[in-house]
Design an enzyme around this catalytic site. Structure first.
Site, PDB file in Angstrom:
ATOM      1  NE  ARG A 247       2.447 -11.171   5.113  1.00 40.05           N
ATOM      2  CZ  ARG A 247       2.082 -10.303   4.173  1.00 40.05           C
ATOM      3  NH1 ARG A 247       1.086 -10.558   3.366  1.00 40.05           N
ATOM      4  NH2 ARG A 247       2.732  -9.170   4.064  1.00 40.05           N
TER       5      ARG A 247
ATOM      6  NE  ARG B 175       3.398   0.613  -0.688  1.00 41.61           N
ATOM      7  CZ  ARG B 175       3.452  -0.676  -0.392  1.00 41.61           C
ATOM      8  NH1 ARG B 175       3.273  -1.574  -1.336  1.00 41.61           N
ATOM      9  NH2 ARG B 175       3.689  -1.076   0.835  1.00 41.61           N
TER      10      ARG B 175
ATOM     11  NE  ARG C  32       4.939  -3.794   5.939  1.00 40.36           N
ATOM     12  CZ  ARG C  32       4.835  -2.888   4.964  1.00 40.36           C
ATOM     13  NH1 ARG C  32       5.053  -1.610   5.213  1.00 40.36           N
ATOM     14  NH2 ARG C  32       4.517  -3.266   3.748  1.00 40.36           N
TER      15      ARG C  32
HETATM   16  P1  AP5 Z   1       0.395  -6.561   2.370  1.00 33.33           P
HETATM   17  O1  AP5 Z   1      -0.518  -5.537   1.878  1.00 33.33           O
HETATM   18  O2  AP5 Z   1       0.407  -7.915   1.732  1.00 33.33           O
HETATM   19  O3  AP5 Z   1       1.847  -5.926   2.386  1.00 33.33           O
HETATM   20  P2  AP5 Z   1       3.301  -6.529   2.125  1.00 33.33           P
HETATM   21  O4  AP5 Z   1       3.454  -7.991   1.969  1.00 33.33           O
HETATM   22  O5  AP5 Z   1       4.086  -5.904   3.218  1.00 33.33           O
HETATM   23  O6  AP5 Z   1       3.622  -6.084   0.727  1.00 33.33           O
HETATM   24  P3  AP5 Z   1       3.482  -4.665   0.112  1.00 33.33           P
HETATM   25  O7  AP5 Z   1       2.103  -4.414  -0.368  1.00 33.33           O
HETATM   26  O8  AP5 Z   1       4.068  -3.643   1.060  1.00 33.33           O
HETATM   27  O9  AP5 Z   1       4.538  -4.777  -1.061  1.00 33.33           O
HETATM   28  P4  AP5 Z   1       4.483  -5.470  -2.477  1.00 33.33           P
HETATM   29  O10 AP5 Z   1       5.431  -6.614  -2.499  1.00 33.33           O
HETATM   30  O11 AP5 Z   1       3.077  -5.718  -2.945  1.00 33.33           O
HETATM   31  O12 AP5 Z   1       5.165  -4.307  -3.305  1.00 33.33           O
HETATM   32  P5  AP5 Z   1       4.525  -3.262  -4.335  1.00 33.33           P
HETATM   33  O13 AP5 Z   1       4.223  -3.932  -5.619  1.00 33.33           O
HETATM   34  O14 AP5 Z   1       3.423  -2.480  -3.695  1.00 33.33           O
HETATM   35  O15 AP5 Z   1       0.161  -6.830   3.918  1.00 33.33           O
HETATM   36  C1  AP5 Z   1      -0.007  -5.768   4.839  1.00 33.33           C
HETATM   37  C2  AP5 Z   1      -0.284  -6.339   6.235  1.00 33.33           C
HETATM   38  O16 AP5 Z   1      -1.506  -7.113   6.198  1.00 33.33           O
HETATM   39  C3  AP5 Z   1       0.760  -7.334   6.774  1.00 33.33           C
HETATM   40  O17 AP5 Z   1       1.848  -6.665   7.401  1.00 33.33           O
HETATM   41  C4  AP5 Z   1      -0.081  -8.141   7.767  1.00 33.33           C
HETATM   42  O18 AP5 Z   1      -0.300  -7.421   8.961  1.00 33.33           O
HETATM   43  C5  AP5 Z   1      -1.418  -8.260   7.042  1.00 33.33           C
HETATM   44  N1  AP5 Z   1      -1.518  -9.480   6.193  1.00 33.33           N
HETATM   45  C6  AP5 Z   1      -1.712  -9.526   4.845  1.00 33.33           C
HETATM   46  N2  AP5 Z   1      -1.769 -10.792   4.406  1.00 33.33           N
HETATM   47  C7  AP5 Z   1      -1.597 -11.573   5.523  1.00 33.33           C
HETATM   48  C8  AP5 Z   1      -1.539 -12.978   5.717  1.00 33.33           C
HETATM   49  N3  AP5 Z   1      -1.654 -13.846   4.686  1.00 33.33           N
HETATM   50  N4  AP5 Z   1      -1.340 -13.431   6.987  1.00 33.33           N
HETATM   51  C9  AP5 Z   1      -1.228 -12.588   8.036  1.00 33.33           C
HETATM   52  N5  AP5 Z   1      -1.273 -11.242   7.915  1.00 33.33           N
HETATM   53  C10 AP5 Z   1      -1.454 -10.740   6.664  1.00 33.33           C
HETATM   54  O19 AP5 Z   1       5.789  -2.316  -4.559  1.00 33.33           O
HETATM   55  C11 AP5 Z   1       6.275  -1.460  -3.541  1.00 33.33           C
HETATM   56  C12 AP5 Z   1       6.733  -0.132  -4.165  1.00 33.33           C
HETATM   57  O20 AP5 Z   1       7.859  -0.384  -4.979  1.00 33.33           O
HETATM   58  C13 AP5 Z   1       5.679   0.501  -5.079  1.00 33.33           C
HETATM   59  O21 AP5 Z   1       5.682   1.885  -4.884  1.00 33.33           O
HETATM   60  C14 AP5 Z   1       6.132   0.161  -6.506  1.00 33.33           C
HETATM   61  O22 AP5 Z   1       5.801   1.179  -7.430  1.00 33.33           O
HETATM   62  C15 AP5 Z   1       7.632   0.014  -6.332  1.00 33.33           C
HETATM   63  N6  AP5 Z   1       8.173  -1.059  -7.183  1.00 33.33           N
HETATM   64  C16 AP5 Z   1       7.618  -2.287  -7.450  1.00 33.33           C
HETATM   65  N7  AP5 Z   1       8.425  -2.997  -8.261  1.00 33.33           N
HETATM   66  C17 AP5 Z   1       9.513  -2.237  -8.494  1.00 33.33           C
HETATM   67  C18 AP5 Z   1      10.715  -2.430  -9.265  1.00 33.33           C
HETATM   68  N8  AP5 Z   1      10.953  -3.565  -9.940  1.00 33.33           N
HETATM   69  N9  AP5 Z   1      11.618  -1.423  -9.275  1.00 33.33           N
HETATM   70  C19 AP5 Z   1      11.402  -0.266  -8.581  1.00 33.33           C
HETATM   71  N10 AP5 Z   1      10.280  -0.020  -7.853  1.00 33.33           N
HETATM   72  C20 AP5 Z   1       9.360  -1.002  -7.800  1.00 33.33           C
END
Ligand code: AP5
Length: 219
Positions: free
Chosen positions: A88, A127, A172
């Site tokens: 990241r 979500r 974020r």
């Molecule tokens: P993390 O858990 O990694 O969250 P994120 O990157 O913000 O990503 P999300 O889990 O929110 O989204 P996603 O892309 O996985 O989407 P999803 O598939 O769930 O990180 C959380 C926190 O941890 C960070 O803010 C940081 O503090 C820390 N952290 C983690 N890793 C770190 C690192 N390497 N370094 C530093 N800090 C770190 O989909 C979202 C929603 O959309 C779901 O409900 C899904 O059903 C829907 N959806 C998915 N695809 C589609 C589509 N094609 N069409 C319609 N809806 C869809």
């Protein structure tokens, strides 16, 4: 095959990683899930991370690098892994290169999921997850088949992530633009970056990623 799914919060990284895991047996390595599990277990690392996560800020690089280096050495990662949420920062990307070298592993591709910013907020705020089995849903895009009942385990208890609100989402997204987006040119220069349209339906996004994986196998 070892790949990275890269994209802003809510882009669909976790959704697609789980689909690839089911279909190809590759292992999903989600740093967000690992941190949330550590918080649940009450570990010092989780407690250190919780405040930052709730505010939408990134957890320090060194903690994340150590966490991933421990994980990729485990036996199940021999089957291939999907990094979801790591790296990241450019520092994490450089550390990943060094650790892959140390453990004689390759990175095959970095798949970028491109999604419009307005859609990200809608995806994240809708979500929810089953409190019992962890199955993921979305109020509009992936509702439960029977309202209020988990399709997978029948539980009626659901939870939302504390960072899934419009206010924290601003922080974020800022973290993504300022700290994570600079990774894109880093991988483009290495010839590893492949971009897919993350605005498409979940099935179509999955097909686009599979097309990338197929092209790699052929090459
Ligand atoms: P993390 O858990 O990694 O969250 P994120 O990157 O913000 O990503 P999300 O889990 O929110 O989204 P996603 O892309 O996985 O989407 P999803 O598939 O769930 O990180 C959380 C926190 O941890 C960070 O803010 C940081 O503090 C820390 N952290 C983690 N890793 C770190 C690192 N390497 N370094 C530093 N800090 C770190 O989909 C979202 C929603 O959309 C779901 O409900 C899904 O059903 C829907 N959806 C998915 N695809 C589609 C589509 N094609 N069409 C319609 N809806 C869809």
């Amino acid at each position: 095959m070892n790949i990275i799914l890269l994209g802003p919060p809510g882009a669909g990284k976790g959704t697609q990683a789980r689909l690839l895991e089911e279909k190809y047996g590759m292992v999903q390595l989600s740093t967000g899930d690992m941190l949330r599990a550590s918080i649940k277990r009450g570990e010092p690392l989780g407690l250190e991370a919780k405040k930052l996560m709730d505010e939408g800020r990134l957890v320090p690089d060194d903690l994340m690098i150590r966490m991933i280096e421990d994980r990729i050495q485990q036996a199940d990662c021999q089957k291939g892994f999907i990094l979801d949420g790591f790296p990241r920062t450019v520092k994490q990307a450089e550390a990943l290169d060094a650790m892959l070298d140390r453990h004689h592993k390759n990175l095959d591709a970095v798949v970028e999921l491109k999604v419009d910013e307005d859609a990200l907020v809608e995806r994240v705020t809708g979500r929810f997850t089953c409190a019992k089995c962890g199955a993921g849903y979305h109020s509009n895009f992936k509702p439960t088949k029977v309202e209020g009942i988990c399709d997978n385990c029948g539980s009626a208890e659901f939870v939302c992530r504390p960072d899934d609100n419009p206010e924290t989402m601003k922080t974020r997204l800022k973290a993504f633009h300022e700290q994570t987006a600079p990774i894109l040119p880093y991988y483009r220069e290495k010839g590893l970056l492949k971009s897919v349209d993350g605005m498409a339906s979940m099935v179509n996004v999955q097909q686009s990623i599979e097309a990338v994986l197929k092209s790699l196998r052929k090459g």
